[in-house]
Design an enzyme around this catalytic site. Structure first.
Site, PDB file in Angstrom:
ATOM      1  N   GLN A 167      39.855  47.680  38.579  1.00 53.42           N
ATOM      2  CA  GLN A 167      39.327  46.371  38.214  1.00 53.42           C
ATOM      3  C   GLN A 167      40.213  45.739  37.141  1.00 53.42           C
ATOM      4  OE1 GLN A 167      35.355  46.390  36.546  1.00 53.42           O
ATOM      5  NE2 GLN A 167      34.852  44.401  37.370  1.00 53.42           N
ATOM      6  N   GLU A 300      32.485  51.645  36.762  1.00 56.39           N
ATOM      7  CA  GLU A 300      31.415  51.978  37.708  1.00 56.39           C
ATOM      8  C   GLU A 300      31.921  52.378  39.091  1.00 56.39           C
ATOM      9  OE1 GLU A 300      32.200  49.028  36.372  1.00 56.39           O
ATOM     10  OE2 GLU A 300      31.853  47.343  37.722  1.00 56.39           O
ATOM     11  N   HIS A 324      24.566  51.585  31.620  1.00 60.68           N
ATOM     12  CA  HIS A 324      25.322  50.405  32.058  1.00 60.68           C
ATOM     13  C   HIS A 324      26.095  50.705  33.356  1.00 60.68           C
ATOM     14  CE1 HIS A 324      27.838  46.718  31.332  1.00 60.68           C
ATOM     15  NE2 HIS A 324      28.677  47.427  32.073  1.00 60.68           N
ATOM     16  N   GLU A 325      26.869  51.766  33.350  1.00 55.04           N
ATOM     17  CA  GLU A 325      27.673  52.055  34.553  1.00 55.04           C
ATOM     18  C   GLU A 325      26.769  52.378  35.738  1.00 55.04           C
ATOM     19  OE1 GLU A 325      30.429  50.948  34.154  1.00 55.04           O
ATOM     20  OE2 GLU A 325      30.631  51.108  31.984  1.00 55.04           O
ATOM     21  N   HIS A 328      25.406  49.290  37.414  1.00 50.86           N
ATOM     22  CA  HIS A 328      26.372  48.657  38.332  1.00 50.86           C
ATOM     23  C   HIS A 328      26.217  49.171  39.772  1.00 50.86           C
ATOM     24  CE1 HIS A 328      28.969  46.042  35.997  1.00 50.86           C
ATOM     25  NE2 HIS A 328      29.294  46.976  35.123  1.00 50.86           N
ATOM     26  N   GLU A 347      28.533  41.636  35.310  1.00 57.46           N
ATOM     27  CA  GLU A 347      28.354  42.216  33.971  1.00 57.46           C
ATOM     28  C   GLU A 347      27.088  41.727  33.264  1.00 57.46           C
ATOM     29  OE1 GLU A 347      29.879  44.747  33.143  1.00 57.46           O
ATOM     30  OE2 GLU A 347      31.611  44.723  34.504  1.00 57.46           O
ATOM     31  N   ASP A 405      41.287  38.886  33.404  1.00 64.00           N
ATOM     32  CA  ASP A 405      40.983  39.462  32.091  1.00 64.00           C
ATOM     33  C   ASP A 405      40.509  38.421  31.082  1.00 64.00           C
ATOM     34  OD1 ASP A 405      41.488  42.018  32.709  1.00 64.00           O
ATOM     35  OD2 ASP A 405      43.154  42.295  31.310  1.00 64.00           O
ATOM     36  N   TYR A 413      28.974  39.211  29.590  1.00 68.33           N
ATOM     37  CA  TYR A 413      28.040  40.314  29.380  1.00 68.33           C
ATOM     38  C   TYR A 413      26.749  39.834  28.717  1.00 68.33           C
ATOM     39  CZ  TYR A 413      31.707  43.787  30.386  1.00 68.33           C
ATOM     40  OH  TYR A 413      32.661  44.551  30.997  1.00 68.33           O
ATOM     41  N   ARG A 586      41.069  53.391  24.126  1.00 67.64           N
ATOM     42  CA  ARG A 586      40.031  52.503  24.672  1.00 67.64           C
ATOM     43  C   ARG A 586      40.341  51.088  24.186  1.00 67.64           C
ATOM     44  NH1 ARG A 586      33.629  53.686  23.716  1.00 67.64           N
ATOM     45  NH2 ARG A 586      32.788  51.826  24.768  1.00 67.64           N
ATOM     46  N   LYS A 588      38.826  48.286  24.061  1.00 62.82           N
ATOM     47  CA  LYS A 588      37.852  47.622  23.198  1.00 62.82           C
ATOM     48  C   LYS A 588      38.024  48.020  21.723  1.00 62.82           C
ATOM     49  CE  LYS A 588      33.152  48.590  22.241  1.00 62.82           C
ATOM     50  NZ  LYS A 588      31.829  49.036  22.615  1.00 62.82           N
TER      51      LYS A 588
HETATM   52  N1  BES Z   1      33.346  47.149  34.898  1.00 57.28           N
HETATM   53  C1  BES Z   1      33.450  47.230  33.496  1.00 57.28           C
HETATM   54  C2  BES Z   1      34.841  47.461  32.982  1.00 57.28           C
HETATM   55  C3  BES Z   1      35.880  46.438  33.405  1.00 57.28           C
HETATM   56  C4  BES Z   1      35.559  45.095  33.530  1.00 57.28           C
HETATM   57  C5  BES Z   1      37.166  46.834  33.668  1.00 57.28           C
HETATM   58  C6  BES Z   1      36.540  44.188  33.947  1.00 57.28           C
HETATM   59  C7  BES Z   1      38.132  45.934  34.057  1.00 57.28           C
HETATM   60  C8  BES Z   1      37.813  44.597  34.204  1.00 57.28           C
HETATM   61  C9  BES Z   1      32.523  48.303  32.924  1.00 57.28           C
HETATM   62  O1  BES Z   1      31.311  48.418  33.599  1.00 57.28           O
HETATM   63  C10 BES Z   1      32.180  47.909  31.524  1.00 57.28           C
HETATM   64  O2  BES Z   1      31.598  46.874  31.345  1.00 57.28           O
HETATM   65  N2  BES Z   1      32.536  48.745  30.560  1.00 57.28           N
HETATM   66  C11 BES Z   1      32.204  48.535  29.170  1.00 57.28           C
HETATM   67  C12 BES Z   1      30.932  49.289  28.890  1.00 57.28           C
HETATM   68  C13 BES Z   1      29.996  48.701  27.913  1.00 57.28           C
HETATM   69  C14 BES Z   1      29.697  47.257  28.084  1.00 57.28           C
HETATM   70  C15 BES Z   1      28.710  49.508  27.847  1.00 57.28           C
HETATM   71  C16 BES Z   1      33.345  49.054  28.334  1.00 57.28           C
HETATM   72  O3  BES Z   1      34.272  49.649  28.892  1.00 57.28           O
HETATM   73  O4  BES Z   1      33.354  48.894  27.133  1.00 57.28           O
HETATM   74 ZN    ZN Z   2      30.150  46.694  33.241  1.00 59.21          ZN
END
Ligand code: BES
Ligand code: ZN
Length: 644
Positions: A167, A300, A324-325, A328, A347, A405, A413, A586, A588
């Site tokens: 993704q 997910e 969360h996952e 999905h 999301e 992105d 979200y 990570r 984030k």
């Molecule tokens: N599907 C997303 C991750 C993602 C989104 C990857 C768009 C690439 C492009 C995943 O479900 C997600 O939202 N992960 C979050 C988790 C959190 C919100 C609990 C993360 O990775 O931080």
């Molecule tokens: Zn997600």
């Protein structure tokens, strides 16, 4: 609004058969998902023209070559085309194609078009009347989806590791197909790996692995049509442990005990989710805990959620990530955003459903607190995206000429979740739950757009009640910037004690270590994220001394403190910050910290430059791609992705 679905070829019959639960006409015939027509269903991030010709099934036969950092072999695609259409367009990012033939080996002409730096290139194949084509190819060593880890980058230190992240539009760098979430495909794979290693994928296994000399061959088969970004692979020294009758965890042997303990509530969560949203449709729900360079908290991938090891805190305190996952499995994997402008449907719905699962498993107080944290994150995202009139604060976002992105913000979200909760509060939980469960069953295995969402909610929830229509302000929520006035507020008492402590802190007081110890992770996060961004260093020192924050065992808490430390130029936290940036990748966590450092020309930038030079080789390509934009150096070749 009226929506037409164009179902290509014989798919209509099959689809009808699948949906009514009857066996398809031929044993091997799989479900073929419809392609949406209509301007807002066009995916601008794919070169495919699926209404002309589309891929229905992908069969991979790939060798995983750790020395060359390539996967290579064949992709055999099943096609459907409109009468008279003789060519098909696929997505390609840097694939090295050796040959394309029909099933009987006849070479087919093909061309690779101009390379777009975000999208890659169109791969156009003259397939004539062929219904099956075979592409012999290799991925490039700089594939944007694949990360190749050396043994030193794994927990066991003995074997290499491969992981993928598809993704949003990265899978085109290792799978030649139509890489659009609106073009669902069934798939299967044979994966050849060194005999000591295990290959896992986001599909049920199709038979036991076979050993052929030094090679082990793993087989997987996904019989349900999925969006191609959901095809995922990991290869490494992996062990498995059962968590429940249909749940389990894969990870490196060294991490198995810890991972299994942290995930002990998984089976309960699946049961809670099913109660809310209907039967789980994917068979098993397993989780793969990856090495720390995995760029997301979780992903997910169907039947096999991918997780960062940084969620392991020893006390299950980050388990809403699993909720969360898991959520999905309905929102995203069953009903899938048709385009990346509809990403909020994946999301936002998932974030909403997460708190519902959390409420069922961990109680209403925890859920109310997570909703309140979500509102804080939503408000911060509005500020970061140009304020209440910023175009990117719309749920249905305009991504023309941009990367998907750019839509990956807490607008999708948290504004998305707040919207759904606002509807829930307006119509009452019972009615809303029935509608949402119905939404998943009406759109099971289908792509969905924002307009399909609006039409469905009008048809099945509002049903002509014009007072309700006005009250909900649906169009304002999805198409206008900012947060509409009818927002259902978070419980102002959710964090009563913590909010009191924040006020007291502003007046010079600090919670005692006993109070801090008693607080949950969410409470600690509320406290740290509600403090003024620029604290005097003496106050950070005092917090750090009292609670050990720079090295906090919970990585979310640690990140929140390090964010304050960077904003305050708090030098004593730098060794811990460097360690944090080097021990995990990570996005984030690492992107905001390195970005903040880089933006502080005199104090932070030299630190950012020094750390990034060491951290960059540990990070996944999607993380590197973002951070390289900061101009800190470290781009070994300095080259953008090359596509052939
Ligand atoms: N599907 C997303 C991750 C993602 C989104 C990857 C768009 C690439 C492009 C995943 O479900 C997600 O939202 N992960 C979050 C988790 C959190 C919100 C609990 C993360 O990775 O931080
Ligand atoms: Zn997600």
């Amino acid at each position: 609004m009226q929506f037409r679905m164009l179902i290509v070829g014989a798919a209509a019959l099959l689809l009808a058969a699948c949906r009514s639960g009857e066996a398809p006409p031929a044993a091997e015939a799989a479900m073929v998902a419809p392609i949406l027509s209509g301007a807002d269903a066009v995916d601008i991030h794919s070169f495919a023209k699926p209404l002309e010709a589309r891929v229905t099934h992908v069969a991979l036969d790939l060798n995983v070559d750790f020395a060359a950092k390539r996967v290579g072999g064949t992709a055999t695609l099943d096609l459907q085309a409109r009468p008279g259409v003789n060519s098909i367009v696929l997505d390609d990012k840097g694939l090295e194609i050796a040959a394309i033939t029909s099933a009987d080996g006849k070479p087919l002409p093909y061309t690779v078009g101009a390379v777009d730096p975000i999208l890659g290139a169109p791969l156009t194949i003259e397939m004539g009347a062929a219904k099956k084509i075979v592409i012999r190819y290799k991925s490039a060593p700089d594939s944007g989806a694949l990360q190749w880890l050396s043994p030193e980058q794994t927990a066991g230190k003995k074997h290499p590791y491969l992981l993928s992240q598809g993704q949003a539009i990265e899978n085109r760098s290792w799978i030649p197909t139509q890489d659009s979430p609106g073009v669902r495909q069934t798939w299967e794979a044979k994966i050849r790996v060194p005999a000591a290693l295990t290959a896992v994928m986001s599909a049920p296994k199709a038979g036991e692995p076979l050993t052929e000399g030094e090679t082990r061959v793993f087989s997987y088969k996904m019989g349900k049509p999925v969006a191609p970004y959901l095809i995922a692979i990991a290869v490494g020294d992996l062990a498995f442990r059962e968590l429940g009758p249909r749940t389990g965890v894969w990870t490196e042997p060294a991490l198995l005990d810890k991972a299994a303990a942290e995930l002990a509530d998984t089976e309960k969560m699946v049961a809670a989710a099913e109660k809310l949203y209907g039967p789980y449709q994917w068979g098993r729900y397993d989780l793969l805990v990856l090495p720390p360079s995995f760029p997301f908290g979780g992903m997910e991938n169907p039947t096999l959620t991918f997780l960062t090891p940084t969620f392991i805190a020893g006390d299950k305190s980050n388990n809403s990530l699993v909720a969360h996952e898991l959520a999905h499995s309905w929102s995203g994997n069953l009903a899938t955003n048709a385009t990346w402008s509809d990403f909020w449907l994946n999301e936002g719905m998932t974030t909403y459903a997460t708190t519902r699962i959390v409420e069922a498993v961990f109680g209403p107080k925890v859920a109310a607190q997570q909703i309140a944290l979500g509102h804080d994150a939503m408000n911060a995202a509005v500020t970061e995206n140009g304020g209440p009139s910023g175009p990117d604060t719309r749920l249905h976002i305009d991504l023309k000429g941009r990367s998907p992105d750019d839509g990956l913000t807490d607008i999708a979200y948290e504004k998305g979740a707040a919207f759904l909760r606002t509807i829930e509060v307006a119509v009452g939980r019972e009615r809303f739950d029935a509608w949402l469960k119905g939404w998943f069953s009406r759109h099971m295995f289908e792509p969905v757009t924002t307009s399909i969402f609006l039409a469905d909610i009008r048809d099945n929830l509002i049903k002509g009640d014009s007072a309700l229509e006005t009250k909900l302000a649906l169009d304002q929520w999805v198409n206008q910037p900012g947060i509409p006035a009818n927002l259902a507020p978070a419980d102002p008492q959710a964090f009563a004690e913590v909010d009191g402590a924040v006020t007291a802190f502003k007046n010079g007081a600090q919670p005692s270590p006993e109070v801090w110890k008693r607080w949950t992770t969410d409470e600690k996060l509320r406290f740290l994220t509600r403090l003024d961004k620029k604290q005097p260093t003496a106050r950070l020192a005092s917090l750090d001394r009292a609670y050990g924050l720079a090295n906090a065992g919970n990585n979310e808490v640690r990140f929140a403190f390090l964010t304050l430390a960077v904003a305050a130029r708090y030098d004593p936290a730098i060794p811990a910050l460097e360690q944090f940036l080097l021990m995990q990748g990570r996005r984030k966590f690492v992107r905001p910290l390195i970005t903040a450092l880089a933006g502080d020309a005199t104090w932070g930038r030299p630190i950012a430059t020094r750390v990034y030079a060491r951290a960059r080789p540990l990070y996944h390509p999607v993380t590197i791609r973002d951070l390289d934009k900061l101009g800190l150096g470290g781009a070994v070749s300095g080259q953008p992705l090359t596509a052939k």
